[in-house]
Design a protein around this motif. Structure first.
Motif: not given
Length: 91
Positions: A74-91
């Motif tokens: 089935e097609t999946r949908a996720s939030s960004l933070l579900d897939l990238l839980p520790l993103p780089f912080d913005r500078f």
């Protein structure tokens, strides 16, 4: 609006551009202020967009949804933070 893109592969990996990144760049260049979702389709394998694509999307639209369709399933949908839980912080 919908912005279609495909990966641009180069012999030097740092010069390649992922489809997800390119779609985000096209939307931003066209003046979009908010990206609602990034949809990814691959014909050869099932996987969510890579971290590079996700980080790029996060920079412009942190609340965007990510949609992808596994080869079988089935097609999946996720939030960004579900897939990238520790993103780089913005500078």
């Amino acid at each position: 609006s919908v912005y279609a893109a495909g990966s641009v592969e180069a012999p030097v990996p740092s010069l390649s551009v992922c489809a997800g990144q390119l779609a985000v760049y096209r939307a931003v260049a066209a003046g979009e202020k908010e990206i609602v979702a990034l949809a990814r389709v691959r014909l050869d394998s099932a996987s969510a967009p890579c971290g590079r694509c996700l980080q790029t999307l996060l920079e412009f639209s942190p609340k965007a949804r990510v949609i992808w369709e596994p080869v079988q399933g089935e097609t999946r949908a996720s939030s960004l933070l579900d897939l990238l839980p520790l993103p780089f912080d913005r500078f």
